[in-house]
Motif scaffolding. Structure first.
Motif, mmCIF file in Angstrom:
data_model
loop_
_atom_site.group_PDB
_atom_site.id
_atom_site.type_symbol
_atom_site.label_atom_id
_atom_site.label_comp_id
_atom_site.label_asym_id
_atom_site.label_seq_id
_atom_site.Cartn_x
_atom_site.Cartn_y
_atom_site.Cartn_z
ATOM 1 N N VAL A 375 0.870 -1.188 0.000
ATOM 2 C CA VAL A 375 0.000 0.000 0.000
ATOM 3 C C VAL A 375 0.897 1.226 0.000
ATOM 4 N N PRO A 376 0.664 2.158 -0.926
ATOM 5 C CA PRO A 376 1.479 3.371 -0.986
ATOM 6 C C PRO A 376 1.357 4.156 0.319
ATOM 7 N N LEU A 377 2.390 4.930 0.603
ATOM 8 C CA LEU A 377 2.427 5.704 1.838
ATOM 9 C C LEU A 377 1.295 6.712 1.920
ATOM 10 N N GLU A 378 0.998 7.336 0.758
ATOM 11 C CA GLU A 378 -0.085 8.352 0.751
ATOM 12 C C GLU A 378 -1.417 7.713 1.101
ATOM 13 N N GLN A 379 -1.676 6.501 0.566
ATOM 14 C CA GLN A 379 -2.948 5.828 0.853
ATOM 15 C C GLN A 379 -2.978 5.334 2.311
ATOM 16 N N ARG A 380 -1.775 4.909 2.792
ATOM 17 C CA ARG A 380 -1.738 4.491 4.191
ATOM 18 C C ARG A 380 -2.179 5.628 5.104
ATOM 19 N N SER A 381 -1.727 6.848 4.784
ATOM 20 C CA SER A 381 -2.117 8.001 5.582
ATOM 21 C C SER A 381 -3.620 8.256 5.501
ATOM 22 N N GLN A 382 -4.201 8.095 4.309
ATOM 23 C CA GLN A 382 -5.649 8.298 4.136
ATOM 24 C C GLN A 382 -6.432 7.229 4.899
ATOM 25 N N PHE A 383 -5.950 5.970 4.816
ATOM 26 C CA PHE A 383 -6.656 4.895 5.506
ATOM 27 C C PHE A 383 -6.600 5.084 7.031
ATOM 28 N N ALA A 384 -5.408 5.508 7.503
ATOM 29 C CA ALA A 384 -5.278 5.728 8.935
ATOM 30 C C ALA A 384 -6.190 6.853 9.427
ATOM 31 N N GLU A 385 -6.312 7.904 8.605
ATOM 32 C CA GLU A 385 -7.217 9.012 8.968
ATOM 33 C C GLU A 385 -8.659 8.537 9.018
ATOM 34 N N ALA A 386 -9.022 7.656 8.049
ATOM 35 C CA ALA A 386 -10.396 7.119 8.049
ATOM 36 C C ALA A 386 -10.653 6.277 9.291
ATOM 37 N N ILE A 387 -9.631 5.466 9.637
ATOM 38 C CA ILE A 387 -9.790 4.645 10.845
ATOM 39 C C ILE A 387 -9.920 5.541 12.069
ATOM 40 N N ARG A 388 -9.081 6.591 12.156
ATOM 41 C CA ARG A 388 -9.150 7.497 13.287
ATOM 42 C C ARG A 388 -10.501 8.189 13.373
#
Length: 578
Positions: A375-388
């Motif tokens: 998973v690209p780093l940019e998407q990881r950041s988006q997914f983590a924000e969604a989880i948060r």
């Protein structure tokens, strides 16, 4: 006719009959006794004359002398029946007398030496008593008219009658006194028993009556005492039973064998919407088939243990039991609140599950994606924000549920104090100004000069206004406005929020204060609402003994206001059940 009059009349009748019988019987008896005395005297006189009649004595002169001496008629008859001497018929008049050989007293004297007879005298034409005595030369006879005896008897009867009348008067006086003595207690007993029968148990008979009447008066007195005590006991039991029945939340109805409702408590009237005074016909009960069938079964002797009926939107549990002497008792219990709570519980479980399912699904999905290494780093950041963000949303739901549970269970008790509404409103608006600017929504304050101070728990007041402002921002479009206002009331202050948002349809207004209820489900979730804000507002306000209201129109905005009592006496410091 009264008892005294009947007793007096009876006594008069009895005494009168006795007097008449006494007069009649005494006259006859006196007549017989006088006749016996007279005949004995005449027999002695006849024997005396016969003893003086010797051969050679002038019979006519002897009869005349004896008659003058005795004052009675004296007749001398020879053995052939020829009258040879008579004190009443002398000389030529004697020769006209009939032969006396066939006279009864002459025949009896010849046979028995003496005899008497009471008969009509052919020579004098009157009734005479004749007594004759036999002698050697014939029969000597002495007679007296019976009229003398009749006069004596008449005078005796008159005396007896006068004495009887005097006795009658005395007897009537005594009977009057006796009748009064007897009738007065009887009349009193009659009046007392009538009063007792009419329900006046305070009446008591006098206990001074003589004999059996006194015993009867004492018995009636004891009967009245027992009736009074038993009636008071029954009344006390009836009052207790009435209080017990009226204290029940269940409706209780008693129906007799004629299908008449003879007793019904207030709960039963309220549940069945009945106002008629008892007794009234069972046909006035609601026309619910199950109710009518249960009543018919109970009247027929078959109990109905449990049946659930619906009357005017109320869900009722019905029990019907027959009575031993005929009739039935119906008991109804309102299950409406229970069924509503069961519905709320089911809806709550479904809503909580639904509200938590979406963020959990998002969190689970993005977490599984983040597990992969490519998973690209940019998407990881988006997914983590969604989880948060979804975790924060779940945290809000849980916090609101905990707050709501604490308020409803009484774990939180308001601690009211005097607060300045404008100050609280400014604090709330300043905390949300950034969100309002982002949405291009204007936040205003409209505090009435006569409604500046409020008596409420400071934390609860900030949470109420804050929830209302959050809710208004969520449903207000850009370039709209949200205004915190206050308004005076006779017994308190209204504090609320009005907006120019999308509005709420009329059919949704009665339910917007229910937990997880949303008029626009999709829009609420898009804006992060938990569906619990207005429910928390309602419970916080009701804990202050206040109330909430909402007004809205589609496309014109919504106004939600909360009422807080201002007087310290009106704001209870005790816990208010939800």
């Amino acid at each position: 006719m009264s008892l005294a009059q009947r007793l007096l009349l009876g006594a008069a009748l009895v005494v009168s009959v006795l007097v008449l019988l006494l007069v009649a019987l005494s006259g006859e008896r006196l007549k017989r006794q006088l006749l016996e005395i007279q005949t004995a005297e005449l027999t002695r006189e006849a024997r005396l004359v016969a003893g003086q009649w010797h051969p050679g004595v002038d019979a006519d002169a002897l009869a005349g002398a004896a008659g003058a001496a005795l004052g009675h008629r004296v007749t001398l008859v020879d053995s052939t029946g020829l009258v040879i001497g008579d004190s009443e018929f002398r000389g030529e008049s004697r020769s006209g007398l009939e032969n006396h050989a066939n006279r009864p007293e002459i025949i009896g004297a010849k046979r028995d030496s003496s005899a008497c007879a009471d008969r009509l005298s052919p020579s004098e034409g009157t009734n005479q008593v004749y007594c004759a005595a036999r002698m050697a030369g014939g029969v000597a006879r002495v007679s007296v008219p019976t009229q003398q005896l009749d006069d004596v008897i008449a005078r005796a009867r008159g005396n007896v009658l006068i004495s009887g009348l005097a006795a009658l008067v005395v007897a009537l006086l005594l009977a009057y006194a006796f009748s009064r003595a007897v009738s007065q207690p009887v009349i009193e007993l009659r009046d007392v028993t009538r009063a007792l029968a009419a329900g006046d148990l305070s009446r008591r008979p006098a206990l001074s009556a003589p004999g059996e009447l006194g015993e009867l008066a004492a018995a009636v007195h004891r009967l009245a005492e027992q009736l009074d005590s038993r009636l008071k006991a029954l009344q006390a039991d009836d009052v207790l039973m009435g209080a017990l029945i009226e204290s029940l939340h269940e409706g209780v109805l008693a129906v007799d064998s004629r299908r008449q409702i003879v007793r019904m408590n207030e709960s039963g009237r309220r549940l069945f919407h009945l106002t008629d005074p008892t007794p009234f016909s069972a046909d006035l009960l609601p026309r619910e088939r199950a109710l009518r069938e249960a009543l018919a079964s109970a009247l027929a002797g078959e109990p109905v243990e449990h049946a659930e009926i619906t009357v005017d939107g109320l869900t009722l549990a019905l029990t019907a039991r027959p009575l031993a002497g005929g009739g039935a008792v119906l008991a109804v219990f309102d299950l409406t609140a229970t069924r509503r709570l069961e519905t709320v519980r089911r809806d709550f479980v479904a809503n909580v599950s639904h509200e938590l399912k979406t963020p959990l699904t998002v969190i689970g999905g993005f977490a599984e994606t983040l597990v992969a290494d490519d998973v690209p780093l940019e998407q990881r950041s988006q997914f983590a924000e969604a989880i948060r963000g979804n975790a924060y949303r779940m945290q809000q739901i849980v916090d609101d549920l905990l707050d709501l549970s604490r308020i409803e269970s009484g774990g939180w008790v308001p601690n009211p104090a005097t607060e300045d509404v404008r100050t609280v409103a400014l604090e709330v608006i300043n905390a949300r100004q950034r969100d309002a600017n982002t949405k291009q929504v204007a936040l205003d304050i409209d505090i009435d000069s006569s409604a500046r101070t409020i008596y409420a728990d400071p934390t609860a007041l900030r949470q109420v206004i804050g929830n209302l402002v959050d809710n208004a921002l969520r449903y207000t479009n850009p370039r709209g406005s949200v205004t915190v206002f206050s308004a005076p009331d006779e017994r308190g202050i209204w504090v609320g929020v009005r907006d120019t948002g999308i509005g709420i349809a009329a059919e949704h207004l009665p339910r917007i204060f229910e937990r997880f209820y949303r008029a626009d489900i999709g829009r609420s979730r898009d804006h992060g609402g938990t569906g619990l804000g207005l429910a928390i507002v309602r419970h916080l306000v009701e804990a202050h003994r206040g109330r909430v209201r909402a007004e809205s129109a589609i496309g014109k905005g919504t106004t939600v206001a909360a009422f807080f009592p201002t007087a310290p006496a009106a704001a209870s410091q005790e816990r208010v059940p939800a």
